[in-house]
Scaffold this motif. Structure first.
Motif, mmCIF file in Angstrom:
data_model
loop_
_atom_site.group_PDB
_atom_site.id
_atom_site.type_symbol
_atom_site.label_atom_id
_atom_site.label_comp_id
_atom_site.label_asym_id
_atom_site.label_seq_id
_atom_site.Cartn_x
_atom_site.Cartn_y
_atom_site.Cartn_z
ATOM 1 N N ASP A 8 31.092 -67.772 -22.094
ATOM 2 C CA ASP A 8 29.820 -68.462 -22.325
ATOM 3 C C ASP A 8 28.789 -67.470 -22.852
ATOM 4 O O ASP A 8 28.858 -66.272 -22.563
ATOM 5 N N ARG A 9 27.847 -68.008 -23.623
ATOM 6 C CA ARG A 9 26.760 -67.202 -24.190
ATOM 7 C C ARG A 9 27.304 -65.966 -24.910
ATOM 8 O O ARG A 9 26.817 -64.850 -24.739
ATOM 9 N N LEU A 10 28.331 -66.209 -25.738
ATOM 10 C CA LEU A 10 28.978 -65.143 -26.497
ATOM 11 C C LEU A 10 29.170 -65.605 -27.933
ATOM 12 O O LEU A 10 29.211 -66.807 -28.209
ATOM 13 N N SER A 11 29.345 -64.658 -28.839
ATOM 14 C CA SER A 11 29.735 -65.031 -30.197
ATOM 15 C C SER A 11 31.218 -65.411 -30.180
ATOM 16 O O SER A 11 31.971 -65.041 -29.262
ATOM 17 N N ILE A 12 31.633 -66.151 -31.206
ATOM 18 C CA ILE A 12 33.041 -66.531 -31.273
ATOM 19 C C ILE A 12 33.919 -65.286 -31.368
ATOM 20 O O ILE A 12 34.967 -65.190 -30.725
ATOM 21 N N GLY A 13 33.469 -64.323 -32.174
ATOM 22 C CA GLY A 13 34.247 -63.095 -32.314
ATOM 23 C C GLY A 13 34.428 -62.376 -31.001
ATOM 24 O O GLY A 13 35.522 -61.876 -30.686
ATOM 25 N N ARG A 14 33.365 -62.305 -30.202
ATOM 26 C CA ARG A 14 33.442 -61.629 -28.905
ATOM 27 C C ARG A 14 34.376 -62.394 -27.951
ATOM 28 O O ARG A 14 35.112 -61.785 -27.171
ATOM 29 N N CYS A 15 34.370 -63.711 -28.034
ATOM 30 C CA CYS A 15 35.279 -64.505 -27.197
ATOM 31 C C CYS A 15 36.726 -64.100 -27.457
ATOM 32 O O CYS A 15 37.497 -63.852 -26.519
ATOM 33 N N PHE A 16 37.087 -64.050 -28.724
ATOM 34 C CA PHE A 16 38.477 -63.717 -29.049
ATOM 35 C C PHE A 16 38.796 -62.258 -28.730
ATOM 36 O O PHE A 16 39.925 -61.933 -28.354
ATOM 37 N N GLN A 17 37.812 -61.378 -28.870
ATOM 38 C CA GLN A 17 38.032 -59.980 -28.507
ATOM 39 C C GLN A 17 38.353 -59.862 -27.016
ATOM 40 O O GLN A 17 39.300 -59.170 -26.612
ATOM 41 N N ILE A 18 37.587 -60.553 -26.198
ATOM 42 C CA ILE A 18 37.811 -60.519 -24.740
ATOM 43 C C ILE A 18 39.164 -61.137 -24.394
ATOM 44 O O ILE A 18 39.925 -60.599 -23.588
ATOM 45 N N LEU A 19 39.477 -62.258 -25.028
ATOM 46 C CA LEU A 19 40.760 -62.909 -24.753
ATOM 47 C C LEU A 19 41.926 -62.022 -25.167
ATOM 48 O O LEU A 19 42.936 -61.924 -24.453
#
Length: 212
Positions: A8-19
């Motif tokens: 939540d409250r993240l960019s799409i790119g950061r979401c995939f980086q974390i995943l």
């Protein structure tokens, strides 16, 4: 106990980086309400397409138009969608019916709920999955405490998730309550070493389960 990673409250790119760094350590992926509001339900599909084998929770926080919003979430690829406990019975029943039609599930968010009579009512409606939720604004005034589990003690048939600023310090208090799923957000998504933190949290959970 499962780990549900809340994005939540993240960019799409950061979401995939974390995943990419942590997906093998978690069980369920949550697409947060803020993420859905910012990017639309298409973000649910984007993540499901990359991780089709992971259970995906769409935190829609539906409180009205249950049929419409539940279909939206499932058509976008969600396996579970959230509906608020204070919604009308009609909204919850409509969402549960759609979930059965799609062979998926509804999670009832208990944010702000402290009346066990509503839990009894939810059970009568056919609810089987609930989320004890210590909200973001509530976290400004304190930390999640284990006494919030009193609400579900009389309902052992519920599958229980718990959320609310859970971090490395508070996790030991939470695992003692033996929820089915622990929802973790910024403790993982808000740090640069997200894999290291996820490993430590998973080790804590595994250690507790081996010893109890």
């Amino acid at each position: 106990m499962k780990i549900q990673l809340a994005l939540d409250r993240l960019s799409i790119g950061r979401c995939f980086q974390i995943l990419n760094e942590s997906v093998d350590l978690i069980d369920w992926i949550e697409v947060g309400t803020g993420l859905i509001k910012q990017y639309g339900v298409g973000i649910i599909r984007e993540i499901k397409d990359v991780y089709p084998d992971k259970i995906l929770v769409a935190d829609m926080k539906t409180c009205d138009a249950g049929k419409y919003e539940t279909i939206q979430a499932f058509e976008a690829g969600a396996d579970i969608t959230t509906v608020m406990a204070f919604s009308t019975n009609k909204t919850i029943l409509d969402s549960i019916k759609i979930a059965k039609d799609y062979k998926k599930r509804v999670m009832i968010d208990l944010l702000g709920m402290n009346d066990s009579r509503r839990l009894k009512g939810l059970s009568a409606l056919g609810v089987d999955l609930v989320s004890l939720h210590f909200g973001k604004d509530m976290q400004q005034e304190g930390e999640i405490q284990k006494d919030m589990f009193f609400l579900i003690k009389a309902f052992p048939h519920f599958e229980v998730t718990v959320a609310g600023g859970i971090n490395l310090e508070s996790l030991p208090r939470i695992v003692e309550q033996k929820p089915d799923t622990i929802i973790i957000g910024s403790a993982i998504t808000g740090v640069n070493n997200c894999r290291e933190v996820t490993v430590r949290m998973k080790e804590m959970i595994d250690c507790y389960e081996k010893c109890h």
